[in-house]
Motif scaffolding. Structure first.
Motif, PDB file in Angstrom:
ATOM      1  N   GLN A  37       0.826  -1.210   0.000  1.00 13.52           N
ATOM      2  CA  GLN A  37       0.000   0.000   0.000  1.00 13.52           C
ATOM      3  C   GLN A  37       0.860   1.260   0.000  1.00 13.52           C
ATOM      4  N   GLY A  46      -6.358  -4.685  -3.873  1.00  7.51           N
ATOM      5  CA  GLY A  46      -6.127  -3.592  -2.943  1.00  7.51           C
ATOM      6  C   GLY A  46      -7.411  -3.039  -2.341  1.00  7.51           C
ATOM      7  N   ASP A  51      -6.861  -9.036   2.298  1.00  5.80           N
ATOM      8  CA  ASP A  51      -5.650  -8.624   1.588  1.00  5.80           C
ATOM      9  C   ASP A  51      -4.562  -9.688   1.665  1.00  5.80           C
ATOM     10  N   GLU A  54       2.019   1.817  -3.535  1.00  2.11           N
ATOM     11  CA  GLU A  54       0.923   2.307  -4.363  1.00  2.11           C
ATOM     12  C   GLU A  54       0.637   3.781  -4.135  1.00  2.11           C
TER      13      GLU A  54
END
Length: 223
Positions: free
Chosen positions: A129, A189, A194, A132
């Motif tokens: 994350q 995502g 997850d 990203e």
């Protein structure tokens, strides 16, 4: 009588011991970097802080990583090399698409254990994350993905006995599957689950839709 000077030879297993020690240091730096990146942010973390967390010098950090980006994406290297090894091992009788599918699924089958040797799976998920949401890391990852696509294209062309310069099929196929992976990653995502297994399922489901999505009729009859 001529004196002879004995040359010291490394003890049996010494080179293996050094290699394991180096790997432990690299893994510790990777883990420390990810913990800091996920708690205080990539931009706000310094190389000195990473090195201090492992109780090594900044110079030692740079023996293993050229910069923070490389440390942040260290596990991407692991995944990519596992994938390439899996692709090379696929039977020659498989079609290019099936070889890619099975290589991806095979990689995700054992990657949990491989990642867990370095960091807890949940830390890897949190780091995903961070990547990203960090422009610098996202840019570096995109460049690396482009380089990886070239490697995969060359391998598919080799398997099929093709020249990837004149035959566009390997390049187009790899680009399409790469797009599927990105779409599956985006979907993953957004899921509450997850886990790595969910990512594997997401990829499989997205890839299954590829051929009918490209060749089928999208419009609802009568629309």
């Amino acid at each position: 009588m001529t004196d002879t000077v004995a040359t010291a030879q490394p003890a049996p297993g010494a080179s293996g011991l050094r290699a394991r020690k180096k790997q432990r240091t690299r893994d510790a730096l990777t883990r420390a970097a990810m913990e800091l990146f996920t708690t205080q942010g990539f931009e706000h973390t310094t190389v000195d802080e990473i090195a201090d967390a492992v109780e090594v010098s900044q110079r030692t950090f740079f023996r293993y990583f050229s910069n923070k980006e490389q440390a942040a994406l260290a596990l991407e290297d692991l995944i990519e090399e596992r994938f390439m090894a899996s692709l090379r091992e696929r039977p020659a009788t498989e079609t290019p698409l099936e070889a890619l599918r099975q290589a991806v699924l095979g990689t995700w089958d054992d990657i949990s254990a491989a990642i867990h040797e370095v960091v807890p799976i949940e830390l890897y998920m949190r780091m995903y994350q961070v990547i990203e949401s960090t422009p610098a890391l996202l840019s570096t990852r995109m460049r690396r993905q482009s380089e990886m696509e070239q490697r995969i294209t060359a391998e598919i062309a080799r398997r099929e006995g093709l020249d990837p310069v004149t035959d566009l099929r390997p390049r187009v196929l790899v680009a399409a599957v790469g797009g599927v992976i990105q779409a599956a990653s985006g979907h993953w995502g957004q899921c509450e689950d997850d886990s790595v297994e969910q990512m594997r399922r997401s990829f499989d489901e997205h890839l299954t839709t590829l051929t009918p999505a490209l060749t089928g009729q999208w419009r609802t009859p009568g629309a």
